[in-house]
Write a protein that holds these residues in place. Structure first.
Motif, mmCIF file in Angstrom:
data_model
loop_
_atom_site.group_PDB
_atom_site.id
_atom_site.type_symbol
_atom_site.label_atom_id
_atom_site.label_comp_id
_atom_site.label_asym_id
_atom_site.label_seq_id
_atom_site.Cartn_x
_atom_site.Cartn_y
_atom_site.Cartn_z
ATOM 1 N N LYS A 24 25.346 -47.416 11.016
ATOM 2 C CA LYS A 24 25.362 -46.238 11.892
ATOM 3 C C LYS A 24 24.783 -46.574 13.261
ATOM 4 N N LEU A 25 23.705 -47.366 13.301
ATOM 5 C CA LEU A 25 23.178 -47.833 14.591
ATOM 6 C C LEU A 25 24.230 -48.682 15.301
ATOM 7 N N ALA A 26 24.920 -49.519 14.541
ATOM 8 C CA ALA A 26 25.971 -50.348 15.136
ATOM 9 C C ALA A 26 27.052 -49.486 15.767
ATOM 10 N N ASN A 27 27.433 -48.415 15.099
ATOM 11 C CA ASN A 27 28.443 -47.510 15.658
ATOM 12 C C ASN A 27 27.967 -46.870 16.950
ATOM 13 N N VAL A 28 26.689 -46.457 16.980
ATOM 14 C CA VAL A 28 26.153 -45.845 18.200
ATOM 15 C C VAL A 28 26.164 -46.848 19.347
ATOM 16 N N LEU A 29 25.622 -48.048 19.117
ATOM 17 C CA LEU A 29 25.529 -49.051 20.181
ATOM 18 C C LEU A 29 26.914 -49.484 20.646
ATOM 19 N N TYR A 30 27.786 -49.760 19.697
ATOM 20 C CA TYR A 30 29.124 -50.250 20.040
ATOM 21 C C TYR A 30 29.904 -49.215 20.839
ATOM 22 N N HIS A 31 29.851 -47.952 20.410
ATOM 23 C CA HIS A 31 30.653 -46.938 21.080
ATOM 24 C C HIS A 31 29.993 -46.420 22.359
ATOM 25 N N ASP A 32 28.661 -46.450 22.429
ATOM 26 C CA ASP A 32 28.017 -46.171 23.715
ATOM 27 C C ASP A 32 28.425 -47.216 24.747
ATOM 28 N N TRP A 33 28.490 -48.469 24.312
ATOM 29 C CA TRP A 33 28.889 -49.559 25.210
ATOM 30 C C TRP A 33 30.327 -49.364 25.693
ATOM 31 N N GLU A 34 31.199 -48.878 24.813
ATOM 32 C CA GLU A 34 32.609 -48.743 25.159
ATOM 33 C C GLU A 34 32.948 -47.451 25.898
ATOM 34 N N ALA A 35 32.034 -46.472 25.882
ATOM 35 C CA ALA A 35 32.374 -45.125 26.351
ATOM 36 C C ALA A 35 32.907 -45.103 27.777
ATOM 37 N N GLY A 36 32.303 -45.880 28.673
ATOM 38 C CA GLY A 36 32.696 -45.821 30.079
ATOM 39 C C GLY A 36 34.055 -46.419 30.376
ATOM 40 N N THR A 37 34.532 -47.321 29.519
ATOM 41 C CA THR A 37 35.795 -48.014 29.786
ATOM 42 C C THR A 37 36.810 -47.832 28.658
ATOM 43 N N TYR A 38 36.504 -46.982 27.701
ATOM 44 C CA TYR A 38 37.324 -46.857 26.496
ATOM 45 C C TYR A 38 38.746 -46.410 26.809
ATOM 46 N N ASP A 39 38.882 -45.394 27.667
ATOM 47 C CA ASP A 39 40.221 -44.890 27.987
ATOM 48 C C ASP A 39 41.074 -45.980 28.631
ATOM 49 N N GLU A 40 40.460 -46.732 29.537
ATOM 50 C CA GLU A 40 41.218 -47.791 30.204
ATOM 51 C C GLU A 40 41.558 -48.911 29.230
ATOM 52 N N LYS A 41 40.600 -49.282 28.383
ATOM 53 C CA LYS A 41 40.821 -50.370 27.425
ATOM 54 C C LYS A 41 41.994 -50.081 26.509
ATOM 55 N N TRP A 42 42.107 -48.837 26.043
ATOM 56 C CA TRP A 42 43.132 -48.492 25.072
ATOM 57 C C TRP A 42 44.314 -47.756 25.702
ATOM 58 N N SER A 43 44.391 -47.794 27.036
ATOM 59 C CA SER A 43 45.492 -47.140 27.765
ATOM 60 C C SER A 43 45.604 -45.664 27.383
ATOM 61 N N ILE A 44 44.452 -45.007 27.252
ATOM 62 C CA ILE A 44 44.414 -43.594 26.903
ATOM 63 C C ILE A 44 44.582 -42.748 28.156
ATOM 64 N N SER A 45 45.406 -41.743 28.057
ATOM 65 C CA SER A 45 45.590 -40.802 29.162
ATOM 66 C C SER A 45 45.702 -39.399 28.572
ATOM 67 N N TYR A 46 45.784 -38.426 29.445
ATOM 68 C CA TYR A 46 45.873 -37.036 29.003
ATOM 69 C C TYR A 46 47.090 -36.386 29.664
ATOM 70 N N ASP A 47 48.154 -37.181 29.714
ATOM 71 C CA ASP A 47 49.409 -36.737 30.288
ATOM 72 C C ASP A 47 50.479 -36.719 29.197
ATOM 73 N N GLU A 48 51.725 -36.567 29.608
ATOM 74 C CA GLU A 48 52.819 -36.390 28.653
ATOM 75 C C GLU A 48 52.910 -37.527 27.641
ATOM 76 N N ARG A 49 52.633 -38.761 28.096
ATOM 77 C CA ARG A 49 52.762 -39.910 27.202
ATOM 78 C C ARG A 49 51.842 -39.770 25.989
ATOM 79 N N CYS A 50 50.563 -39.512 26.218
ATOM 80 C CA CYS A 50 49.622 -39.425 25.101
ATOM 81 C C CYS A 50 49.637 -38.063 24.412
#
Length: 317
Positions: A24-50
């Motif tokens: 659970k600590l690993a999940n917190v650290l790993y996802h806190d680290w990814e939070a700022g760039t997660y959308d870009e890393k996974w090509s996430i958007s909030y438009d018609e495509r996604c």
């Protein structure tokens, strides 16, 4: 966001070491680290495509007559990709987001505010969801169940917070066989990309070494945060034992996953924005074509060979 927890975007070596013994600590650290760039890393958007992608996963997993659920919650929300796009597709009117990572909850709420969507959020463990009994008409999640130590307990919690007759839909869960080939392809792609970009003519395609080192250190926690892979039949059995009815697991992505994972890994290995819009469209349209092929293959190939598992069920009335 009703929490006083502060994100930890840059885990220390000591924190990473402690996380090896605490998923659970690993999940917190790993996802806190990814939070700022997660959308870009996974090509996430909030438009018609996604929006189309999220709604498509929902329709594959569960029957839906087009009428919106009144109140939905997303477990392991990340940056809000699944719920926010489902809300834009008309699947839910009002939303709540939860995650173990304070950084991810904050990112999801920022995205919801930017989109003008009525969403609240809490830092919460999926094994003890921080909402009262019978709070929601719909519970959703994307790529979250495989991070939860006790998946069956999470299903029990899902049924607790659902109103009678309410539905859950989880998508993006790795199958046991699919995870094997996806990890192998990703590891080979990362090694090739980070090796080739050392050559002088290609150094403009190489991320700074400090970023690669931090990425490798945090990414090492994936072996801790990715706790499970699933056989679809076993996933159905867990949800049924927890008390769900009308349980059904389906799968998707075979050839699409064999392309998608190397593409995503390559995107993570090069500087942000280096590949551009044409690359994003190439990746997306290639995934669409291979997904269409996989839909045909699904008629003859056993479901356990596909990469993504989806599961739905309802709370008894």
């Amino acid at each position: 966001m009703s929490t006083d927890q502060v994100p930890t975007p840059h885990a220390t070596a000591e924190q990473v070491e402690a996380a090896w013994k605490d998923p659970k600590l690993a999940n917190v650290l790993y996802h806190d680290w990814e939070a700022g760039t997660y959308d870009e890393k996974w090509s996430i958007s909030y438009d018609e495509r996604c929006i189309d992608y999220a709604a498509g996963r929902f329709r594959i997993a569960a029957p839906w007559d087009g009428r919106p659920y009144e109140h939905a919650v997303e477990l392991g929300c990340g940056t809000g990709f699944f719920l926010l796009n489902l809300m834009q597709a008309g699947v839910a009117t009002r939303g709540s987001v939860t995650d173990l990572s304070p950084g991810m909850v904050a990112a999801a709420l920022r995205n919801a505010e930017h989109l003008g969507l009525p969403v609240d959020g809490k830092v919460s463990d999926a094994e003890t969801i921080a909402y009262p009994d019978e709070s929601f008409d719909l519970v959703v999640g994307h790529a979250v169940l495989h991070h939860i130590p006790d998946v069956e307990q999470a299903f029990r919690e899902v049924l607790r917070v659902l109103r009678p007759g309410g539905r859950f839909v989880f998508a993006g869960e790795p199958t046991t066989i699919g995870d094997r080939y996806a990890r192998t392809l990703s590891q080979l792609t990362w090694k090739a990309a980070t090796t080739i970009t050392k050559l002088p003519p290609l150094q403009g395609w190489r991320r700074p070494q400090a970023e690669l080192d931090e990425s490798s250190r945090a990414a090492a926690l994936e072996s801790v945060v990715d706790i499970h892979t699933f056989d679809p039949a076993d996933l159905e059995a867990m949800a049924t034992r927890a008390g769900a009815r009308e349980v059904r697991a389906s799968t998707e992505e075979l050839t699409a996953a064999m392309l998608g994972w190397p593409v995503r890994t390559f995107e993570a290995a090069v500087p942000p924005g280096r590949l551009g819009w044409n690359w994003a469209m190439f990746a997306y349209h290639s995934w669409q074509r291979l997904s269409a092929l996989d839909a045909v293959l699904g008629r003859v190939v056993p479901r356990r060979f596909f990469y993504n598992a989806l599961i739905t069920g309802v709370k008894p009335r």
